[in-house]
Design an enzyme around this catalytic site. Sequence first.
Site, PDB file in Angstrom:
ATOM      1  N   PHE A 194       1.878  -3.190   3.886  1.00  0.00           N
ATOM      2  CA  PHE A 194       2.169  -4.427   4.370  1.00  0.00           C
ATOM      3  C   PHE A 194       3.696  -4.899   3.833  1.00  0.00           C
ATOM      4  O   PHE A 194       4.065  -4.711   2.897  1.00  0.00           O
ATOM      5  CB  PHE A 194       1.059  -5.591   3.710  1.00  0.00           C
ATOM      6  CG  PHE A 194       0.145  -5.800   4.277  1.00  0.00           C
ATOM      7  CD1 PHE A 194      -0.515  -5.033   5.494  1.00  0.00           C
ATOM      8  CD2 PHE A 194      -0.826  -6.962   4.022  1.00  0.00           C
ATOM      9  CE1 PHE A 194      -1.576  -5.419   5.911  1.00  0.00           C
ATOM     10  CE2 PHE A 194      -2.127  -7.248   4.636  1.00  0.00           C
ATOM     11  CZ  PHE A 194      -2.553  -6.399   5.701  1.00  0.00           C
ATOM     12  N   HIS A 219      -9.549   2.470   0.318  1.00  0.00           N
ATOM     13  CA  HIS A 219      -8.114   2.337   0.189  1.00  0.00           C
ATOM     14  C   HIS A 219      -7.740   1.572  -1.165  1.00  0.00           C
ATOM     15  O   HIS A 219      -8.077   0.475  -1.472  1.00  0.00           O
ATOM     16  CB  HIS A 219      -7.702   1.246   1.428  1.00  0.00           C
ATOM     17  CG  HIS A 219      -6.262   1.010   1.678  1.00  0.00           C
ATOM     18  ND1 HIS A 219      -5.317   1.808   0.650  1.00  0.00           N
ATOM     19  CD2 HIS A 219      -5.671   0.491   2.504  1.00  0.00           C
ATOM     20  CE1 HIS A 219      -4.072   1.440   1.169  1.00  0.00           C
ATOM     21  NE2 HIS A 219      -4.246   0.549   2.223  1.00  0.00           N
ATOM     22  N   CYS A 279       0.717  -1.298  -0.028  1.00  0.00           N
ATOM     23  CA  CYS A 279       0.116   0.058  -0.115  1.00  0.00           C
ATOM     24  C   CYS A 279       0.759   1.223   0.037  1.00  0.00           C
ATOM     25  O   CYS A 279       0.187   2.353  -0.199  1.00  0.00           O
ATOM     26  CB  CYS A 279      -0.868   0.045   0.938  1.00  0.00           C
ATOM     27  SG  CYS A 279      -1.990  -1.415   1.111  1.00  0.00           S
ATOM     28  N   LYS A 301      -9.048   8.469   2.807  1.00  0.00           N
ATOM     29  CA  LYS A 301      -9.433   7.376   2.695  1.00  0.00           C
ATOM     30  C   LYS A 301     -10.869   7.123   3.365  1.00  0.00           C
ATOM     31  O   LYS A 301     -11.486   6.032   2.900  1.00  0.00           O
ATOM     32  CB  LYS A 301      -8.455   6.107   3.423  1.00  0.00           C
ATOM     33  CG  LYS A 301      -7.319   5.733   2.427  1.00  0.00           C
ATOM     34  CD  LYS A 301      -6.435   4.664   2.904  1.00  0.00           C
ATOM     35  CE  LYS A 301      -5.167   4.713   2.338  1.00  0.00           C
ATOM     36  NZ  LYS A 301      -4.223   5.550   2.754  1.00  0.00           N
ATOM     37  N   HIS A 329      -1.948   8.073   6.110  1.00  0.00           N
ATOM     38  CA  HIS A 329      -2.248   6.793   5.561  1.00  0.00           C
ATOM     39  C   HIS A 329      -3.564   6.397   6.196  1.00  0.00           C
ATOM     40  O   HIS A 329      -4.390   5.860   5.153  1.00  0.00           O
ATOM     41  CB  HIS A 329      -1.044   5.949   5.871  1.00  0.00           C
ATOM     42  CG  HIS A 329      -1.274   4.773   5.330  1.00  0.00           C
ATOM     43  ND1 HIS A 329      -1.227   4.558   3.963  1.00  0.00           N
ATOM     44  CD2 HIS A 329      -1.352   3.482   5.897  1.00  0.00           C
ATOM     45  CE1 HIS A 329      -1.418   3.171   3.595  1.00  0.00           C
ATOM     46  NE2 HIS A 329      -1.547   2.495   4.501  1.00  0.00           N
ATOM     47  N   GLU A 337       0.027   5.489  13.796  1.00  0.00           N
ATOM     48  CA  GLU A 337       0.392   6.823  12.594  1.00  0.00           C
ATOM     49  C   GLU A 337       0.176   8.178  13.436  1.00  0.00           C
ATOM     50  O   GLU A 337       0.872   9.001  13.389  1.00  0.00           O
ATOM     51  CB  GLU A 337      -0.386   6.693  11.390  1.00  0.00           C
ATOM     52  CG  GLU A 337       0.042   7.880  10.678  1.00  0.00           C
ATOM     53  CD  GLU A 337      -0.764   8.113   9.234  1.00  0.00           C
ATOM     54  OE1 GLU A 337      -1.967   7.142   9.207  1.00  0.00           O
ATOM     55  OE2 GLU A 337      -0.319   8.478   8.311  1.00  0.00           O
TER      56      GLU A 337
END
Lengths: 82, 414
Positions: B402, B341, B164, B336, B304, B315
């Site tokens: 990931f 996403h 991502c 998002k 993110h 985050e």
Amino acid sequence: MAFTEADVLAGLAEIVAEETGLPADSVTSEKSFTDDLDIDSLSMMTIVTHAEDKFSVTIPDDEVKNLATVGDAVTFITGAQA
Amino acid sequence: MTNVRDVVVTGLGATTPLGGDVASTWAAALAGESGARTLDNDWAETYGMPVNFAATIKVKPEEVLARPEMKRMDPSAQYAIIAAREAWADAGSPELDGDRIGSVVSSGIGGIWTTLDAWDTLREKGARRVLPMTVPMLMPNSPTAYVSLEFGARAGAHALVSACASGAEAIAYGVEMIRSGRADVVIAGGTEATVHPMPISAFAASRTLSLRNDDPAGASRPYDVDRDGFVIGEGAAVVVLEAADHAAARGARVYARVAGLGLTADGYHITSPEPTGAGQIRAMGAALEDAQVTAADVVHVNAHATSTVVGDLIEARSVSAVVGSAADRVALSATKSMTGHLLGGAGALETVFTVLAVHHRQAPPTINVANPDPELTLDLVRDTPRALPTGDIAAINNSFGFGGHNVALVVTNA
């Protein structure tokens, strides 16, 4: 069910039209795949794959190089039907 | 730090769950719209899929592309080429030496529709029915290769993959190509087309997807106390990066600068972010240093923030640690919440948003935050856009993937 030459031409024209974006009625027997329809080897193999599926025939790789025109392909496919 | 070429953004393109281009996507984002909707198919029923919604692309590629193009490209490449065409036209369709144009367009997953369609064909009809275009369509470099072909971009065509974070990493690499002198212009971005029952089921199996089937538009809710996972989205975003001197010489319109890059890895876990956020903090710190700005210059962060329980807060703490006492001046946006996403497309789309936020001095909103997580101490932009200050400003776009990939990009005004 056997396909007539006219059936095969119509079906093949649809496949070629789908692959190239050309109108199906421009895909006529005398047209050369490479010179007139601008079909490269990868596209030709794509057309062969779809044609084998559509008409339930096998078009051997050795035969593909002999299929210069749409008419050549129509004749081969019509004759290759079981 | 001397003699490094400044890199600016001169073109933007996107096709997203909010719109078929940048203008409609940005307008929908400012209006706080959601791109998530119930799937118009029977996958949930047929496969027992626990999720029946996604942020699907708003304008289908068949409405934009010719049929032969469609058949030669996986949807991931279709979205990329649509976004790239818009971005290139937006940059003025410059006529340049292709040896000086680069292409860096990434996908996080690759051509999975093509892969799985070919597998279905193989099992149902045998090897002879597998189409010859299968490999060039499924390979993960296919989108960047098609972009390179389309625009004659011959300085190099690359497809960096970091789940991502892929879209942001692609843009970072594009900046590096210009800085290192390999290219004057780079078409860079990210794309993803994974609204397919297999990846949806697989993400659901990892318990990372929202299960809010009765309320798709309310499902992506970063920082809300009731967030329960991310909403899978699809689409692409592309920017035209250009050496500032090159852009100036041809009189190009400049949106903003991509001034700083920070890329790190957690080296911790294959899916979970490292709990202290050390890798994220290092990425943001490196990006600020690279941009030669300080935390006090940062007025906006596009987080993110995917709407997962754990990830959002790690985050938020990382951002707090980086901006420190300047936190009160930082408008935090989690877009998002609206787009879902886009995985490999996310970092690129959020770069487009960050560039537009700096350019228009307007931070997009975060929707669906009915009850902010009490642990969030940052100033979240909720529901309506927020004006950003005049003068020299900096914004950070965070993207994590990931595998422990952390990418922070610093965008400053032109």
